[in-house]
Scaffold this active site. Structure first.
Site, PDB file in Angstrom:
ATOM      1  N   PRO A 166       0.945  -1.337   0.512  1.00 21.11           N
ATOM      2  CG  PRO A 166      -1.007  -1.219   1.927  1.00 21.11           C
ATOM      3  CD  PRO A 166       1.232  -1.630   1.318  1.00 21.11           C
ATOM      4  CD  GLU A 167       3.913   2.757  -4.389  1.00 22.08           C
ATOM      5  OE1 GLU A 167       3.734   4.207  -4.531  1.00 22.08           O
ATOM      6  OE2 GLU A 167       3.654   2.059  -4.361  1.00 22.08           O
TER       7      GLU A 167
END
Length: 271
Positions: A2-3
């Site tokens: 996850p960014e």
DNA sequence: GAAGACCTGCTA
DNA sequence: TAGCAGGTCTTC
């Protein structure tokens, strides 16, 4: 995984599901390291009986403001996600008022939960959020020109800009035809402006598409409904090694930059 | 900077 | 079976 766009998607879905305003009735934590230095019991005791006021995001952190005045801070790291469905990779389970259950799924057990009195204890160590008004073209220009650092690690440095990760760094650099190992101070004014626009653009499109996920399987990013983001179809560089560059047709190559796999076009992106 | 650690599942 | 993975931390 996850960014910024993936974390934003999870935070939005928590709000859309209506967790704000609910009371935390019970909390079970099955992976103690997730909440260190607190014990699962201490963490659980501090949360139970409090109400969730708001859910927000800064960089890759989810910030859950509690009625106790404390803040429950969540970092998904490589594989964490909240889910409305149970799975064998759940590391915690939360029971909210109204019978709502939340599962914290995290195959690789890298996710971290913190409990703080002041969110600045954590957020104060981050640069401006990449989609916030505090991240401006002028700010980026200062960071680039005042340092002599390879551009990609600079973009990944959360203390300078919060939210960019490996996928979106590669995307922004491909979009601007900048080699990931170019020295930050060597970028022309035009390149700096283009890079700023590209960062904002790839992140916004990522958010619109509810994030990126690659391949299948349990280590991949999933949103709260268990769905993978649709941004994958729009990725131009990351994970496209050997496929033709959409600008010039040259097969993309993969190299290692600061220990991170990095995909680029050897023709468009020259040092 | 570089390298290893933290973890597990997937792919080649 | 070895090597790889979206992220950070710590220790050279």
């Amino acid at each position: 995984m996850p960014e910024l766009p993936e974390v934003e998607t999870i935070a939005r879905q928590l709000r859309e599901r209506g967790v704000e305003g609910r009371e935390i009735l019970a909390l079970r934590i099955d992976w103690p390291r997730m909440v260190e230095p607190l014990t699962p019991a201490a963490f659980s005791n501090a949360l139970c009986g409090t109400k969730i006021n708001t859910v927000s995001r800064t960089g890759k952190w989810i910030q859950i403001q509690l009625s106790s005045g404390q803040h429950w801070m969540v970092h998904l790291r490589m594989a964490g996600s909240f889910s409305k469905r149970r799975s064998k990779f759940d590391r915690a389970e939360v029971l909210l008022s109204g019978g709502m259950k939340l599962y914290f799924r995290d195959t690789r057990k890298f996710g971290r939960w913190k409990l703080v009195d002041d969110p600045q204890e954590i957020l104060g160590q981050l640069g401006p959020d990449a989609l916030s008004k505090h991240f401006t073209g002028t700010y980026l220009e200062q960071q680039l020109t005042h340092r002599k650092r390879a551009i990609k690690p600079l973009l990944l440095d959360q203390s300078l800009i919060a939210g960019i990760g490996n996928i979106y760094a590669d995307e922004a650099l491909w979009a601007t035809s900048i080699h990931p190992q170019r020295c930050s101070s060597s970028l022309t004014p035009e390149e700096r402006k283009a890079l700023y626009r590209a960062i904002r653009h790839v992140l916004r499109i990522g958010v619109q598409n509810r994030g990126t996920s690659l391949g299948k399987g349990q280590t991949n990013y999933r949103d709260m409904n268990g769905e993978s983001g649709s941004h994958r179809k729009r990725v131009k560089a990351y994970g496209r090694k050997g496929l033709p560059c959409e600008r010039c047709g040259t097969p993309l190559i993969k190299i290692v930059v600061v220990q991170r796999g990095t995909t680029l076009c050897p023709t468009c992106q020259v040092r």
